[in-house]
Structure formats: C-alpha cells, structure tokens
Design a protein around this motif. Structure first.
Motif, PDB file in Angstrom:
ATOM      1  N   HIS A  52     -12.343  10.769  -8.966  1.00 24.15           N
ATOM      2  CA  HIS A  52     -12.104  12.049  -8.321  1.00 24.15           C
ATOM      3  C   HIS A  52     -10.813  12.070  -7.518  1.00 24.15           C
ATOM      4  CE1 HIS A  52     -15.978  13.369  -9.658  1.00 24.15           C
ATOM      5  NE2 HIS A  52     -16.553  12.308  -9.120  1.00 24.15           N
ATOM      6  N   GLU A  53     -10.161  10.955  -7.430  1.00 24.67           N
ATOM      7  CA  GLU A  53      -8.930  10.866  -6.683  1.00 24.67           C
ATOM      8  C   GLU A  53      -7.846  11.628  -7.432  1.00 24.67           C
ATOM      9  OE1 GLU A  53      -6.260   7.269  -4.971  1.00 24.67           O
ATOM     10  OE2 GLU A  53      -8.369   6.900  -5.341  1.00 24.67           O
ATOM     11  N   SER A  54      -6.964  12.271  -6.686  1.00 30.46           N
ATOM     12  CA  SER A  54      -5.899  13.031  -7.335  1.00 30.46           C
ATOM     13  C   SER A  54      -4.755  12.097  -7.703  1.00 30.46           C
ATOM     14  CB  SER A  54      -5.407  14.135  -6.402  1.00 30.46           C
ATOM     15  OG  SER A  54      -4.911  13.569  -5.211  1.00 30.46           O
ATOM     16  N   PRO A  55      -3.941  12.503  -8.679  1.00 27.00           N
ATOM     17  CA  PRO A  55      -2.791  11.682  -9.061  1.00 27.00           C
ATOM     18  C   PRO A  55      -1.849  11.518  -7.872  1.00 27.00           C
ATOM     19  CG  PRO A  55      -3.105  13.481 -10.615  1.00 27.00           C
ATOM     20  CD  PRO A  55      -4.050  13.708  -9.471  1.00 27.00           C
ATOM     21  N   PRO A  56      -1.041  10.469  -7.905  1.00 25.19           N
ATOM     22  CA  PRO A  56      -0.116  10.283  -6.797  1.00 25.19           C
ATOM     23  C   PRO A  56       0.948  11.367  -6.824  1.00 25.19           C
ATOM     24  CG  PRO A  56       0.408   8.750  -8.535  1.00 25.19           C
ATOM     25  CD  PRO A  56      -0.866   9.456  -8.931  1.00 25.19           C
ATOM     26  N   PRO A  57       1.466  11.715  -5.656  1.00 21.74           N
ATOM     27  CA  PRO A  57       2.575  12.668  -5.657  1.00 21.74           C
ATOM     28  C   PRO A  57       3.795  11.996  -6.280  1.00 21.74           C
ATOM     29  CG  PRO A  57       2.227  11.776  -3.469  1.00 21.74           C
ATOM     30  CD  PRO A  57       1.120  11.254  -4.335  1.00 21.74           C
ATOM     31  N   LEU A  58       4.712  12.816  -6.744  1.00 20.43           N
ATOM     32  CA  LEU A  58       5.954  12.259  -7.255  1.00 20.43           C
ATOM     33  C   LEU A  58       6.642  11.524  -6.111  1.00 20.43           C
ATOM     34  CD1 LEU A  58       7.104  15.175  -9.537  1.00 20.43           C
ATOM     35  CD2 LEU A  58       6.013  13.054 -10.190  1.00 20.43           C
ATOM     36  N   PRO A  59       7.421  10.487  -6.407  1.00 25.21           N
ATOM     37  CA  PRO A  59       7.974   9.627  -5.362  1.00 25.21           C
ATOM     38  C   PRO A  59       8.861  10.382  -4.363  1.00 25.21           C
ATOM     39  CG  PRO A  59       8.600   8.844  -7.557  1.00 25.21           C
ATOM     40  CD  PRO A  59       7.837  10.099  -7.739  1.00 25.21           C
ATOM     41  N   VAL A  60       8.695  10.000  -3.108  1.00 28.25           N
ATOM     42  CA  VAL A  60       9.572  10.460  -2.023  1.00 28.25           C
ATOM     43  C   VAL A  60       9.924   9.228  -1.192  1.00 28.25           C
ATOM     44  CG1 VAL A  60       8.727  12.839  -1.910  1.00 28.25           C
ATOM     45  CG2 VAL A  60       7.586  11.076  -0.584  1.00 28.25           C
ATOM     46  N   ASP A  85       9.712   8.450   1.972  1.00 29.81           N
ATOM     47  CA  ASP A  85       8.914   8.001   3.107  1.00 29.81           C
ATOM     48  C   ASP A  85       7.454   7.691   2.763  1.00 29.81           C
ATOM     49  OD1 ASP A  85       8.272  10.645   2.608  1.00 29.81           O
ATOM     50  OD2 ASP A  85       8.128  11.196   4.722  1.00 29.81           O
ATOM     51  N   GLU A  86       7.104   7.585   1.482  1.00 34.30           N
ATOM     52  CA  GLU A  86       5.708   7.312   1.139  1.00 34.30           C
ATOM     53  C   GLU A  86       5.378   5.840   1.355  1.00 34.30           C
ATOM     54  OE1 GLU A  86       4.381   7.052  -3.122  1.00 34.30           O
ATOM     55  OE2 GLU A  86       6.354   7.933  -3.414  1.00 34.30           O
ATOM     56  N   PRO A  87       4.091   5.527   1.530  1.00 36.22           N
ATOM     57  CA  PRO A  87       3.686   4.131   1.745  1.00 36.22           C
ATOM     58  C   PRO A  87       4.040   3.259   0.548  1.00 36.22           C
ATOM     59  CG  PRO A  87       1.823   5.644   2.039  1.00 36.22           C
ATOM     60  CD  PRO A  87       2.970   6.446   1.528  1.00 36.22           C
ATOM     61  N   LYS A  88       4.338   2.009   0.832  1.00 31.75           N
ATOM     62  CA  LYS A  88       4.681   1.048  -0.219  1.00 31.75           C
ATOM     63  C   LYS A  88       3.618  -0.043  -0.261  1.00 31.75           C
ATOM     64  CE  LYS A  88       8.826   2.775  -1.088  1.00 31.75           C
ATOM     65  NZ  LYS A  88       9.240   3.334  -2.322  1.00 31.75           N
ATOM     66  N   TYR A  89       3.368  -0.536  -1.457  1.00 31.87           N
ATOM     67  CA  TYR A  89       2.427  -1.622  -1.684  1.00 31.87           C
ATOM     68  C   TYR A  89       3.209  -2.734  -2.358  1.00 31.87           C
ATOM     69  CZ  TYR A  89      -0.545   2.421  -1.037  1.00 31.87           C
ATOM     70  OH  TYR A  89      -1.118   3.560  -0.538  1.00 31.87           O
ATOM     71  N   GLY A  90       3.496  -3.776  -1.622  1.00 37.79           N
ATOM     72  CA  GLY A  90       4.331  -4.846  -2.170  1.00 37.79           C
ATOM     73  C   GLY A  90       5.727  -4.362  -2.492  1.00 37.79           C
ATOM     74  N   TYR A 137       6.443  -1.302  -3.610  1.00 34.08           N
ATOM     75  CA  TYR A 137       6.426  -0.257  -4.628  1.00 34.08           C
ATOM     76  C   TYR A 137       5.496   0.873  -4.214  1.00 34.08           C
ATOM     77  CZ  TYR A 137       8.618  -3.838  -7.453  1.00 34.08           C
ATOM     78  OH  TYR A 137       9.480  -4.790  -7.913  1.00 34.08           O
ATOM     79  N   SER A 138       5.826   2.076  -4.647  1.00 33.62           N
ATOM     80  CA  SER A 138       4.970   3.232  -4.378  1.00 33.62           C
ATOM     81  C   SER A 138       3.775   3.213  -5.335  1.00 33.62           C
ATOM     82  CB  SER A 138       5.755   4.530  -4.564  1.00 33.62           C
ATOM     83  OG  SER A 138       6.066   4.722  -5.933  1.00 33.62           O
ATOM     84  N   ARG A 139       2.756   3.942  -4.977  1.00 31.72           N
ATOM     85  CA  ARG A 139       1.589   4.070  -5.861  1.00 31.72           C
ATOM     86  C   ARG A 139       2.030   4.636  -7.208  1.00 31.72           C
ATOM     87  NH1 ARG A 139      -3.073   8.399  -4.681  1.00 31.72           N
ATOM     88  NH2 ARG A 139      -3.869   8.497  -6.794  1.00 31.72           N
ATOM     89  N   PHE A 140       2.920   5.606  -7.185  1.00 31.54           N
ATOM     90  CA  PHE A 140       3.457   6.195  -8.410  1.00 31.54           C
ATOM     91  C   PHE A 140       4.078   5.112  -9.301  1.00 31.54           C
ATOM     92  CE2 PHE A 140       7.033   7.864 -10.814  1.00 31.54           C
ATOM     93  CZ  PHE A 140       6.469   8.919 -11.483  1.00 31.54           C
ATOM     94  N   GLU A 141       4.921   4.265  -8.727  1.00 30.43           N
ATOM     95  CA  GLU A 141       5.592   3.222  -9.503  1.00 30.43           C
ATOM     96  C   GLU A 141       4.595   2.209 -10.072  1.00 30.43           C
ATOM     97  OE1 GLU A 141       9.898   2.729  -7.341  1.00 30.43           O
ATOM     98  OE2 GLU A 141       8.097   2.186  -6.174  1.00 30.43           O
TER      99      GLU A 141
END
Length: 121
Positions: free
Chosen positions: A6-14, A16-21, A23-27
């Motif tokens: 039910h989670e929505s897709p990630p927003p397109l990269p910007v 200031d978005e959070p990074k994981y290692g 990388y953005s969730r989108f990447e």
C-alpha cells in the motif's frame, strides 16, 4: 508485508530527500527493478529462496509502479524489465525460474529481440 503493497511510489529525486547509504529510495528501487531484466539474476533470487518469501513477493507487486509514467522513462531496458516484473507476479514463474534452462531461454530470447530490433534501423 501489507505496508509494502500500500506504500506509494517514491517521489522523483530532489536534492534534500533522505539518503540510504548515499542513495535515494528512488535510486535504490530503480537499480533493483532494472536488475530484474537479467534472467540469471532472477534465477539467483529463486536459488536463494527469496521468490518464496511473501514479503518479497509483495515488494515485487509494489514495484509495478515502474510501468507507469513518469517512472517508466527512467528504465534503461523497459521491455525485459517490465516483462520479467510481470512474470514475477505469477507463482508458477517464480517457481520455474529456478531452472537454469529457463534462465538461458529467456536470455536467448532477449538477445534475439535485440538483434531483431536493430535490423529495423
């Protein structure tokens, strides 16, 4: 598991978005979904029993958003990526892809499609 579907897709990269290692969730999701174009990787996922895990299967269902605009334009190989993502929605395919022969047949089919597509140039 339910939250993944039910989670929505990630927003397109910007910027200031959070990074994981780094990388953005989108990447991260883009790189993973594109890896599904490789039938030998699908065989590896099956051999690791990931395709039997309900949470992983739910994640594969969630990733179907890559077939829609604006996300589809970011795929390097949309044909095999989306074809394999759809096949992975089927329990039978998730079981059958453990066969190296099936992985090889899909790879050969992809190579032939690439050659045929370039013949039209």
């Amino acid at each position: 598991m339910d939250t993944v579907m039910h989670e929505s897709p990630p927003p397109l990269p910007v910027d200031d978005e959070p990074k994981y290692g780094g990388y953005s969730r989108f990447e991260i999701e883009l790189e993973f979904v594109q890896s599904l174009a490789n039938p030998f990787y699908l065989n590896h996922l099956a051999s690791q029993k990931l395709l039997d895990e309900p949470a992983f299967v739910a994640y594969l269902a969630y990733l179907r958003y890559w077939a829609r605009p604006p996300y589809v334009k970011y795929l390097n190989y949309p044909g095999p990526t989306l074809k394999h993502l759809e096949l992975l929605q089927e329990r039978r395919f998730r079981q059958d892809i453990i066969s190296p022969e099936l992985a090889q047949a899909l790879a050969a089919e992809g190579a032939k499609a690439s050659v045929d597509w370039h013949k039209d140039d």
